[in-house]
Design a protein around this motif. Sequence first.
Motif, PDB file in Angstrom:
ATOM      1  N   MET A  82      30.837  43.601   4.816  1.00 23.63           N
ATOM      2  CA  MET A  82      31.433  42.818   5.894  1.00 23.63           C
ATOM      3  C   MET A  82      30.327  42.045   6.624  1.00 23.63           C
ATOM      4  O   MET A  82      29.173  42.476   6.644  1.00 23.63           O
ATOM      5  N   HIS A  83      30.700  40.937   7.219  1.00 22.07           N
ATOM      6  CA  HIS A  83      29.724  40.097   7.911  1.00 22.07           C
ATOM      7  C   HIS A  83      29.392  40.593   9.320  1.00 22.07           C
ATOM      8  O   HIS A  83      28.537  40.030   9.998  1.00 22.07           O
ATOM      9  N   ARG A  84      30.059  41.638   9.741  1.00 22.20           N
ATOM     10  CA  ARG A  84      29.799  42.211  11.065  1.00 22.20           C
ATOM     11  C   ARG A  84      30.065  43.713  11.018  1.00 22.20           C
ATOM     12  O   ARG A  84      30.790  44.195  10.152  1.00 22.20           O
ATOM     13  N   PRO A  85      29.491  44.455  11.952  1.00 24.64           N
ATOM     14  CA  PRO A  85      29.735  45.900  11.990  1.00 24.64           C
ATOM     15  C   PRO A  85      31.206  46.187  12.313  1.00 24.64           C
ATOM     16  O   PRO A  85      31.909  45.338  12.864  1.00 24.64           O
ATOM     17  N   PRO A  86      31.676  47.389  11.987  1.00 22.66           N
ATOM     18  CA  PRO A  86      33.074  47.729  12.273  1.00 22.66           C
ATOM     19  C   PRO A  86      33.377  47.694  13.762  1.00 22.66           C
ATOM     20  O   PRO A  86      32.523  47.991  14.590  1.00 22.66           O
ATOM     21  N   ASN A  87      34.625  47.331  14.076  1.00 21.50           N
ATOM     22  CA  ASN A  87      35.070  47.339  15.470  1.00 21.50           C
ATOM     23  C   ASN A  87      35.230  48.766  15.979  1.00 21.50           C
ATOM     24  O   ASN A  87      34.994  49.040  17.160  1.00 21.50           O
ATOM     25  N   PHE A  88      35.659  49.671  15.077  1.00 24.73           N
ATOM     26  CA  PHE A  88      35.925  51.055  15.451  1.00 24.73           C
ATOM     27  C   PHE A  88      35.422  51.999  14.361  1.00 24.73           C
ATOM     28  O   PHE A  88      35.278  51.605  13.202  1.00 24.73           O
ATOM     29  N   LYS A  89      35.232  53.238  14.771  1.00 23.17           N
ATOM     30  CA  LYS A  89      34.942  54.329  13.842  1.00 23.17           C
ATOM     31  C   LYS A  89      35.830  55.504  14.215  1.00 23.17           C
ATOM     32  O   LYS A  89      36.089  55.732  15.394  1.00 23.17           O
ATOM     33  N   ILE A  90      36.272  56.226  13.205  1.00 21.02           N
ATOM     34  CA  ILE A  90      37.010  57.467  13.441  1.00 21.02           C
ATOM     35  C   ILE A  90      36.214  58.594  12.801  1.00 21.02           C
ATOM     36  O   ILE A  90      35.958  58.582  11.592  1.00 21.02           O
ATOM     37  N   ASN A  91      35.840  59.562  13.618  1.00 24.56           N
ATOM     38  CA  ASN A  91      35.110  60.759  13.186  1.00 24.56           C
ATOM     39  C   ASN A  91      33.884  60.423  12.340  1.00 24.56           C
ATOM     40  O   ASN A  91      33.467  61.215  11.503  1.00 24.56           O
ATOM     41  N   ASN A  92      33.339  59.251  12.537  1.00 30.69           N
ATOM     42  CA  ASN A  92      32.179  58.798  11.777  1.00 30.69           C
ATOM     43  C   ASN A  92      32.424  58.845  10.264  1.00 30.69           C
ATOM     44  O   ASN A  92      31.491  58.875   9.476  1.00 30.69           O
ATOM     45  N   LEU A  93      33.697  58.880   9.857  1.00 35.64           N
ATOM     46  CA  LEU A  93      34.085  58.894   8.439  1.00 35.64           C
ATOM     47  C   LEU A  93      34.742  57.594   8.021  1.00 35.64           C
ATOM     48  O   LEU A  93      34.649  57.188   6.862  1.00 35.64           O
ATOM     49  N   TYR A  94      35.437  56.962   8.955  1.00 36.46           N
ATOM     50  CA  TYR A  94      36.188  55.752   8.658  1.00 36.46           C
ATOM     51  C   TYR A  94      35.674  54.617   9.527  1.00 36.46           C
ATOM     52  O   TYR A  94      35.601  54.746  10.747  1.00 36.46           O
ATOM     53  N   ASP A  95      35.314  53.503   8.887  1.00 37.78           N
ATOM     54  CA  ASP A  95      34.924  52.285   9.593  1.00 37.78           C
ATOM     55  C   ASP A  95      36.132  51.351   9.580  1.00 37.78           C
ATOM     56  O   ASP A  95      36.772  51.175   8.534  1.00 37.78           O
ATOM     57  N   ILE A  96      36.422  50.758  10.728  1.00 39.62           N
ATOM     58  CA  ILE A  96      37.648  49.959  10.870  1.00 39.62           C
ATOM     59  C   ILE A  96      37.322  48.603  11.480  1.00 39.62           C
ATOM     60  O   ILE A  96      36.659  48.523  12.519  1.00 39.62           O
ATOM     61  N   TRP A  97      37.822  47.561  10.810  1.00 42.13           N
ATOM     62  CA  TRP A  97      37.663  46.190  11.273  1.00 42.13           C
ATOM     63  C   TRP A  97      39.023  45.596  11.604  1.00 42.13           C
ATOM     64  O   TRP A  97      39.998  45.847  10.905  1.00 42.13           O
ATOM     65  N   ILE A  98      39.074  44.771  12.637  1.00 40.15           N
ATOM     66  CA  ILE A  98      40.259  43.966  12.940  1.00 40.15           C
ATOM     67  C   ILE A  98      40.086  42.657  12.172  1.00 40.15           C
ATOM     68  O   ILE A  98      39.022  42.024  12.240  1.00 40.15           O
ATOM     69  N   THR A  99      41.125  42.241  11.438  1.00 42.64           N
ATOM     70  CA  THR A  99      41.044  40.992  10.691  1.00 42.64           C
ATOM     71  C   THR A  99      40.941  39.812  11.657  1.00 42.64           C
ATOM     72  O   THR A  99      41.335  39.916  12.824  1.00 42.64           O
ATOM     73  N   PRO A 100      40.420  38.676  11.185  1.00 39.00           N
ATOM     74  CA  PRO A 100      40.303  37.490  12.062  1.00 39.00           C
ATOM     75  C   PRO A 100      41.639  37.051  12.672  1.00 39.00           C
ATOM     76  O   PRO A 100      41.667  36.524  13.779  1.00 39.00           O
ATOM     77  N   GLN A 101      42.752  37.297  11.975  1.00 37.55           N
ATOM     78  CA  GLN A 101      44.063  36.936  12.502  1.00 37.55           C
ATOM     79  C   GLN A 101      44.551  37.929  13.555  1.00 37.55           C
ATOM     80  O   GLN A 101      45.586  37.720  14.179  1.00 37.55           O
ATOM     81  N   LYS A 102      43.822  39.022  13.714  1.00 35.72           N
ATOM     82  CA  LYS A 102      44.120  40.076  14.695  1.00 35.72           C
ATOM     83  C   LYS A 102      45.486  40.733  14.493  1.00 35.72           C
ATOM     84  O   LYS A 102      46.110  41.195  15.432  1.00 35.72           O
ATOM     85  N   ASN A 103      45.929  40.784  13.219  1.00 34.26           N
ATOM     86  CA  ASN A 103      47.231  41.398  12.947  1.00 34.26           C
ATOM     87  C   ASN A 103      47.154  42.574  11.972  1.00 34.26           C
ATOM     88  O   ASN A 103      48.157  43.237  11.742  1.00 34.26           O
ATOM     89  N   ARG A 104      45.968  42.819  11.425  1.00 30.92           N
ATOM     90  CA  ARG A 104      45.828  43.921  10.469  1.00 30.92           C
ATOM     91  C   ARG A 104      44.460  44.574  10.622  1.00 30.92           C
ATOM     92  O   ARG A 104      43.532  43.982  11.177  1.00 30.92           O
ATOM     93  N   LEU A 105      44.387  45.783  10.114  1.00 25.05           N
ATOM     94  CA  LEU A 105      43.137  46.537  10.122  1.00 25.05           C
ATOM     95  C   LEU A 105      42.657  46.753   8.696  1.00 25.05           C
ATOM     96  O   LEU A 105      43.459  47.007   7.796  1.00 25.05           O
ATOM     97  N   GLU A 106      41.351  46.663   8.513  1.00 22.95           N
ATOM     98  CA  GLU A 106      40.718  46.973   7.245  1.00 22.95           C
ATOM     99  C   GLU A 106      39.916  48.251   7.450  1.00 22.95           C
ATOM    100  O   GLU A 106      39.250  48.411   8.478  1.00 22.95           O
ATOM    101  N   VAL A 107      39.990  49.144   6.479  1.00 28.18           N
ATOM    102  CA  VAL A 107      39.370  50.459   6.623  1.00 28.18           C
ATOM    103  C   VAL A 107      38.487  50.736   5.417  1.00 28.18           C
ATOM    104  O   VAL A 107      38.869  50.471   4.276  1.00 28.18           O
ATOM    105  N   VAL A 108      37.314  51.274   5.682  1.00 29.55           N
ATOM    106  CA  VAL A 108      36.396  51.712   4.635  1.00 29.55           C
ATOM    107  C   VAL A 108      36.075  53.178   4.884  1.00 29.55           C
ATOM    108  O   VAL A 108      35.809  53.582   6.020  1.00 29.55           O
ATOM    109  N   ILE A 109      36.134  53.983   3.822  1.00 31.86           N
ATOM    110  CA  ILE A 109      35.705  55.376   3.919  1.00 31.86           C
ATOM    111  C   ILE A 109      34.204  55.386   3.684  1.00 31.86           C
ATOM    112  O   ILE A 109      33.733  54.974   2.617  1.00 31.86           O
ATOM    113  N   ARG A 110      33.468  55.830   4.659  1.00 30.25           N
ATOM    114  CA  ARG A 110      32.008  55.817   4.583  1.00 30.25           C
ATOM    115  C   ARG A 110      31.513  56.669   3.421  1.00 30.25           C
ATOM    116  O   ARG A 110      31.958  57.790   3.232  1.00 30.25           O
ATOM    117  N   GLY A 111      30.607  56.095   2.647  1.00 29.14           N
ATOM    118  CA  GLY A 111      29.972  56.815   1.557  1.00 29.14           C
ATOM    119  C   GLY A 111      30.849  57.039   0.339  1.00 29.14           C
ATOM    120  O   GLY A 111      30.451  57.733  -0.587  1.00 29.14           O
TER     121      GLY A 111
END
Length: 128
Positions: A73-102
């Motif tokens: 991603m071109h920027r760090p995640p907007n949110f983290k959950i339990n330091n396991l999930y990185d979460i980004w808000i899409t540019p349209q601000k209508n959906r979330l993208e999630v990455v499982i760390r590692g």
Amino acid sequence: MRKGLAISSLLSLLIFVVGCQQQAAEMKTLTIEKQTGVKGHYKKINEIKVKDKIETVIDLFLSANWENAEVSMHRPPNFKINNLYDIWITPQKNRLEVVIRGKSKYTKLSEKDSQTLYKIMTDTKLGE
């Protein structure tokens, strides 16, 4: 050859689902962190201990359409959950993208699931 590939793919999916279920089963609290505006710095904004909310998040993640992907991603995640999930808000601000760390796992949640997760994390509506 196709049969072997299908069996291998199915086995990989099964291992992933079992691993996610084990990870999810261990979540008794969801610690939500939000980026502070300083690159790489996060602040705890919520700690969720309500069983129904935790189960909803687990169900969202278990039912998500995860892809094997190395995401850059071109920027760090907007949110983290339990330091396991990185979460980004899409540019349209209508959906979330999630990455499982590692784990090299990526998903873009549906608008409905994004709203649900965002509401649980922040107590506000996505896009506001």
